[in-house]
Write a protein that holds these residues in place. Sequence first.
Motif, PDB file in Angstrom:
ATOM      1  N   MET A  94      -7.370  15.063 -15.295  1.00 27.83           N
ATOM      2  CA  MET A  94      -5.871  15.567 -15.720  1.00 27.83           C
ATOM      3  C   MET A  94      -5.870  14.783 -17.372  1.00 27.83           C
ATOM      4  O   MET A  94      -6.106  13.912 -17.625  1.00 27.83           O
TER       5      MET A  94
ATOM      6  N   TRP B  11      -6.878  19.546 -15.071  1.00 27.94           N
ATOM      7  CA  TRP B  11      -5.255  19.689 -14.699  1.00 27.94           C
ATOM      8  C   TRP B  11      -4.591  19.264 -16.326  1.00 27.94           C
ATOM      9  O   TRP B  11      -4.872  18.261 -16.752  1.00 27.94           O
TER      10      TRP B  11
ATOM     11  N   GLY C 157      -5.006  23.616 -14.017  1.00 29.59           N
ATOM     12  CA  GLY C 157      -4.313  23.340 -13.002  1.00 29.59           C
ATOM     13  C   GLY C 157      -2.927  22.689 -13.803  1.00 29.59           C
ATOM     14  O   GLY C 157      -3.137  21.986 -14.924  1.00 29.59           O
TER      15      GLY C 157
ATOM     16  N   PHE D  49      -0.181  19.523 -13.369  1.00 29.44           N
ATOM     17  CA  PHE D  49       0.438  18.441 -12.367  1.00 29.44           C
ATOM     18  C   PHE D  49       1.785  18.088 -12.906  1.00 29.44           C
ATOM     19  O   PHE D  49       1.909  17.504 -13.928  1.00 29.44           O
TER      20      PHE D  49
END
Lengths: 390, 224
Positions: A109, A177, A196, A198
């Motif tokens: 991420m 992410w 993605g 988050f």
Amino acid sequence: MQFGIFSVGDVTADPTTGRTPTEAERIQAMVAIAKKADEVGLDVFATGEHHNPPFVPSSPTTMLGYIAAQTDSLLLSTATTLITTSDPVKIAEDFAMLQHLSGGRVDLMMGRGNTGPVYPWFGKDIRKGVPLAIENYHLLRRLWREKVVDWEGEFRTPLHGYTSTPAPLDGVPPFVWHGSIRSTEIAEQAAFYGDGFFHNHIFWNKEHTAQMVQLYRQRFEHYGHGSADQAIVGLGGQAFMAGTEAEAKRIFRPYFDNAPVYGHGPSLEEFTRQTPLTVGTPEMVIERTLASADYAGDYQRQLFLMDHAGLPLPMVLEQLEILGREVVPVLRREFEARRPAHVPSDPPTHTSLLAEGPQSRHLQVINADLPTDATATDTDSTTHGQEARA
Amino acid sequence: MNRSLVVITAGLSQPSTTRLLADRISGAVAAELTARGEAIDIQVIELRELAVDLATMMATAGMPTARLDRARELVSDAAGLIVVTPVFAASYSGVFKMFFDALDPDALNGMPVIIAATAGTARHSMVLDHALRPLLTHLRAVVMSTGIFAATDDFGSGEQGHHLTERIGRAANELAGQLAHVAGQGLDNTDALATPERPERTSGVTIDAKVTPFARLLQGHTGS
């Protein structure tokens, strides 16, 4: 749907004993926590990245590699990897190496960091936070997708004839992410690439989280990755559980009241009302977590913050037992029951991305088909881009 | 256009001298506008009621509360403001500053504002120009040239009380003029040249709906 935990790796005194763990103890505790997550059937362990006390995780791939060697199916991730101050070349190398060593059990991420001084320590300008996140991530994508990269950008020494090694496992870059609390540019970035999104969620009211997720979902559809409800969303959460609500509150309250981030501020009750924090029975956590989908839509990854604010390791491990054995099985069943068939249950994994084959959009550096309904600004800047390439 | 005049008052006691002054000023502005044939909706924000919400926001690195969000929206949507604080330790009160700290940096762009303060004695009268005016100017508000300072004695009868009433009237006239001017722009743009374009305000409560298309964010960094 994936369930897991994310740790910021803070070294905080236990307010009930006054004792502060050593860095060595905290690092080993994080490893024990990850292994427990695997053992109780959670899917994901994600570690933060910080370069300042009181945090210990400055080297996520070292930690995750060590955990990978001691687990079989646990997915290893970050929360977050600093795309602003870390060299994208080093990120490309480190995570590709981790991908090979863990057999593809890696995603990560991107984030921009939690303290201003981190930027100058690594020679960067905080006022360029968003442009750094945009440019560095784009270079990272190219390094993972092109055999030989020629690159000149604003922030990094140019690269000519550069090949990042090792290449991603099976030629499939890890899924990425983008974590953001309130920067719309980052939601837009995630949507553009079909990555993605988050939302940390744990310090924010649901109205705010819903707005950010909704923006990402709309732009995900705008860029042609699927319908808005198919966008890949992850949410943070926070819980402390016991047999009764009163017991959970009694045990957790001193930790809450002295926590580094919200301690000495709002009351536990007030914070619980305004954020996803749930202190009570496993049933209460189940009910609260399920409600997230009512305002954020059906989503693919739920990460809980369980080890922070000085909670001792045995207590965290006990919490993970409850989470893994009592809460998550019910959540899996209930989330699947409410999810429409066309909405993916899981985020992309190494296996699913490999199965998509060479035509996969995931393997493209940018989307070949920029939207034709783009605004004048869209068109203009695309033209600029093409000139720059020519 | 929106016709609400928002009064921000930081008085702590009940009844409050600060609130009393705030009411006199808003009443004077309303009277000025009525005389010009305009209507105004007056909304009062008692900062004392937001003290706990402000502390929550400060102690959580910015987590808003629903009540504070409503106040922030009210302020940014206002046509004009009247802000009144008691003097504590040579400046505005802490809760007064916390409220302005909680606003979005673009919350007060071009906002016409009357600044006012109360104190026990006249020796604090410079607080308007040492503390309130720089604060509001920093936030890009348009501060009326007449500030209103009221020491306790100013509420008595006699010359001092008369001067306070006069100052309130002058400031109210200035603000009413601004409000009428802004309202007039919507109907007739003839003096648009004389007025610089007002930067847009944002309460910060909702996320920015204007998305910068990613192709523009990525400009100059296309892949191959």
